[in-house]
Write a protein that holds these residues in place. Structure first.
Motif, PDB file in Angstrom:
ATOM      1  N   HIS A  92      55.603 -15.035 -35.228  1.00 57.27           N
ATOM      2  CA  HIS A  92      57.179 -14.883 -35.088  1.00 57.27           C
ATOM      3  C   HIS A  92      57.256 -15.233 -33.405  1.00 57.27           C
ATOM      4  CE1 HIS A  92      57.780 -12.021 -38.460  1.00 57.27           C
ATOM      5  NE2 HIS A  92      58.087 -13.612 -38.415  1.00 57.27           N
ATOM      6  N   ALA A  93      56.146 -15.180 -32.525  1.00 61.11           N
ATOM      7  CA  ALA A  93      56.550 -15.195 -30.870  1.00 61.11           C
ATOM      8  C   ALA A  93      56.034 -17.425 -30.722  1.00 61.11           C
ATOM      9  CB  ALA A  93      55.792 -14.436 -30.091  1.00 61.11           C
ATOM     10  N   LEU A  94      54.793 -17.334 -31.487  1.00 60.27           N
ATOM     11  CA  LEU A  94      54.804 -18.621 -31.855  1.00 60.27           C
ATOM     12  C   LEU A  94      56.110 -19.702 -32.525  1.00 60.27           C
ATOM     13  CD1 LEU A  94      52.987 -20.800 -30.737  1.00 60.27           C
ATOM     14  CD2 LEU A  94      51.509 -20.383 -32.758  1.00 60.27           C
ATOM     15  N   ALA A  95      56.620 -18.574 -32.882  1.00 59.67           N
ATOM     16  CA  ALA A  95      57.637 -19.607 -33.711  1.00 59.67           C
ATOM     17  C   ALA A  95      58.313 -20.429 -33.154  1.00 59.67           C
ATOM     18  CB  ALA A  95      58.259 -19.030 -35.378  1.00 59.67           C
ATOM     19  N   GLY A  96      59.256 -19.012 -32.621  1.00 60.45           N
ATOM     20  CA  GLY A  96      60.372 -18.976 -31.338  1.00 60.45           C
ATOM     21  C   GLY A  96      59.682 -19.746 -29.931  1.00 60.45           C
ATOM     22  N   ALA A  97      58.550 -20.454 -29.933  1.00 60.76           N
ATOM     23  CA  ALA A  97      58.544 -20.914 -28.864  1.00 60.76           C
ATOM     24  C   ALA A  97      58.691 -21.901 -29.031  1.00 60.76           C
ATOM     25  CB  ALA A  97      57.417 -20.871 -28.272  1.00 60.76           C
ATOM     26  N   CYS A 154      61.644 -37.294 -32.630  1.00 61.27           N
ATOM     27  CA  CYS A 154      60.582 -36.936 -33.292  1.00 61.27           C
ATOM     28  C   CYS A 154      60.428 -35.720 -33.260  1.00 61.27           C
ATOM     29  CB  CYS A 154      60.011 -38.399 -33.488  1.00 61.27           C
ATOM     30  SG  CYS A 154      60.927 -40.033 -34.573  1.00 61.27           S
ATOM     31  N   LEU A 155      59.407 -35.941 -32.007  1.00 62.07           N
ATOM     32  CA  LEU A 155      58.915 -34.797 -31.612  1.00 62.07           C
ATOM     33  C   LEU A 155      59.529 -33.552 -31.179  1.00 62.07           C
ATOM     34  CD1 LEU A 155      56.448 -33.286 -29.552  1.00 62.07           C
ATOM     35  CD2 LEU A 155      57.670 -33.932 -28.004  1.00 62.07           C
ATOM     36  N   ALA A 156      60.804 -33.681 -31.148  1.00 67.29           N
ATOM     37  CA  ALA A 156      61.710 -32.023 -31.684  1.00 67.29           C
ATOM     38  C   ALA A 156      61.787 -32.115 -33.600  1.00 67.29           C
ATOM     39  CB  ALA A 156      63.504 -32.528 -31.407  1.00 67.29           C
ATOM     40  N   GLY A 157      62.079 -32.636 -34.777  1.00 59.95           N
ATOM     41  CA  GLY A 157      61.908 -32.500 -35.482  1.00 59.95           C
ATOM     42  C   GLY A 157      60.513 -31.980 -36.125  1.00 59.95           C
ATOM     43  N   GLU A 158      59.661 -32.657 -35.264  1.00 51.52           N
ATOM     44  CA  GLU A 158      58.324 -31.997 -36.127  1.00 51.52           C
ATOM     45  C   GLU A 158      58.136 -30.707 -35.248  1.00 51.52           C
ATOM     46  OE1 GLU A 158      55.587 -33.514 -37.699  1.00 51.52           O
ATOM     47  OE2 GLU A 158      57.055 -34.491 -38.127  1.00 51.52           O
ATOM     48  N   LEU A 159      58.348 -30.513 -33.908  1.00 49.38           N
ATOM     49  CA  LEU A 159      58.597 -28.848 -33.228  1.00 49.38           C
ATOM     50  C   LEU A 159      58.781 -27.993 -34.522  1.00 49.38           C
ATOM     51  CD1 LEU A 159      58.123 -29.949 -29.238  1.00 49.38           C
ATOM     52  CD2 LEU A 159      55.757 -28.278 -30.876  1.00 49.38           C
ATOM     53  N   GLY A 160      60.331 -28.431 -34.484  1.00 48.35           N
ATOM     54  CA  GLY A 160      61.311 -27.650 -35.427  1.00 48.35           C
ATOM     55  C   GLY A 160      60.695 -27.275 -36.686  1.00 48.35           C
ATOM     56  N   TRP A 161      60.126 -28.378 -37.278  1.00 46.34           N
ATOM     57  CA  TRP A 161      59.254 -28.127 -38.623  1.00 46.34           C
ATOM     58  C   TRP A 161      57.997 -27.133 -38.223  1.00 46.34           C
ATOM     59  CZ3 TRP A 161      54.488 -29.050 -39.774  1.00 46.34           C
ATOM     60  CH2 TRP A 161      53.952 -29.137 -41.054  1.00 46.34           C
ATOM     61  N   LEU A 162      57.288 -27.538 -37.517  1.00 45.59           N
ATOM     62  CA  LEU A 162      55.921 -26.654 -37.455  1.00 45.59           C
ATOM     63  C   LEU A 162      56.431 -25.061 -36.879  1.00 45.59           C
ATOM     64  CD1 LEU A 162      52.942 -26.340 -37.201  1.00 45.59           C
ATOM     65  CD2 LEU A 162      53.158 -26.563 -34.854  1.00 45.59           C
ATOM     66  N   GLY A 163      57.809 -24.633 -36.635  1.00 45.60           N
ATOM     67  CA  GLY A 163      58.132 -23.653 -36.448  1.00 45.60           C
ATOM     68  C   GLY A 163      58.345 -23.104 -37.337  1.00 45.60           C
ATOM     69  N   ARG A 164      59.115 -23.528 -38.073  1.00 41.68           N
ATOM     70  CA  ARG A 164      59.665 -23.079 -39.427  1.00 41.68           C
ATOM     71  C   ARG A 164      58.534 -22.718 -40.322  1.00 41.68           C
ATOM     72  NH1 ARG A 164      62.588 -26.886 -38.420  1.00 41.68           N
ATOM     73  NH2 ARG A 164      62.064 -27.833 -40.037  1.00 41.68           N
ATOM     74  N   ALA A 165      57.550 -23.286 -40.002  1.00 43.47           N
ATOM     75  CA  ALA A 165      56.131 -23.750 -41.065  1.00 43.47           C
ATOM     76  C   ALA A 165      55.190 -22.269 -40.341  1.00 43.47           C
ATOM     77  CB  ALA A 165      55.243 -24.990 -41.095  1.00 43.47           C
ATOM     78  N   VAL A 166      55.688 -22.076 -39.579  1.00 41.21           N
ATOM     79  CA  VAL A 166      54.525 -21.104 -38.617  1.00 41.21           C
ATOM     80  C   VAL A 166      55.378 -19.421 -39.064  1.00 41.21           C
ATOM     81  CG1 VAL A 166      53.819 -19.729 -36.460  1.00 41.21           C
ATOM     82  CG2 VAL A 166      53.079 -21.583 -36.845  1.00 41.21           C
ATOM     83  N   ALA A 167      56.783 -19.717 -39.343  1.00 40.86           N
ATOM     84  CA  ALA A 167      57.596 -18.558 -39.311  1.00 40.86           C
ATOM     85  C   ALA A 167      56.797 -18.037 -40.548  1.00 40.86           C
ATOM     86  CB  ALA A 167      58.927 -18.360 -38.952  1.00 40.86           C
ATOM     87  N   ALA A 168      56.979 -19.141 -42.023  1.00 37.93           N
ATOM     88  CA  ALA A 168      57.039 -18.595 -42.867  1.00 37.93           C
ATOM     89  C   ALA A 168      55.735 -18.762 -43.441  1.00 37.93           C
ATOM     90  CB  ALA A 168      57.412 -20.237 -44.000  1.00 37.93           C
ATOM     91  N   ALA A 169      54.663 -18.836 -42.498  1.00 38.49           N
ATOM     92  CA  ALA A 169      53.484 -18.441 -43.093  1.00 38.49           C
ATOM     93  C   ALA A 169      53.860 -16.840 -42.648  1.00 38.49           C
ATOM     94  CB  ALA A 169      52.749 -18.575 -41.914  1.00 38.49           C
ATOM     95  N   ALA A 170      53.586 -16.381 -41.963  1.00 37.92           N
ATOM     96  CA  ALA A 170      54.155 -15.031 -41.026  1.00 37.92           C
ATOM     97  C   ALA A 170      54.821 -14.083 -41.805  1.00 37.92           C
ATOM     98  CB  ALA A 170      54.550 -14.451 -39.537  1.00 37.92           C
TER      99      ALA A 170
END
Length: 93
Positions: free
Chosen positions: A11-16, A57-73
């Motif tokens: 969750h901390a990684l997702a926030g970052a 594009c970077l903002a979109g990818e980072l946002g997607w990755l953050g949501r994926a990490v949070a969903a995994a947690a």
């Protein structure tokens, strides 16, 4: 190979990642859109356009990755809750 990661760390990684996404979007939006005169004007405009697109594009990818990490947690927390014994109840042996 197993990697042990505590869901709170995910969750901390997702926030970052979310904060980095916001920062990249802000940087992309801050690029000059006003035309620049002189012999380098066209090159500056092309640079700003390309860099802005990359930032978005970077903002979109980072946002997607953050949501994926949070969903995994969240998924791991749900799985853990289903596997952990309930206090006062027996555990199947």
């Amino acid at each position: 190979m197993a990697i042990e990661v505590v869901p709170e760390q995910l969750h901390a990684l997702a926030g970052a990642l979310d904060a980095a996404s916001t920062s990249a979007a802000r940087a992309a939006a801050a690029l000059a859109t006003d035309p620049v005169g002189g012999p380098v004007g066209e090159a500056v405009a092309a640079f700003c356009e390309g860099t802005g697109a990359a930032g978005r594009c970077l903002a979109g990818e980072l946002g997607w990755l953050g949501r994926a990490v949070a969903a995994a947690a969240d998924s791991w927390l749900g799985l853990d809750a289903g596997l952990l014994p309930v206090p006062g109840r027996g555990v199947a042996g």
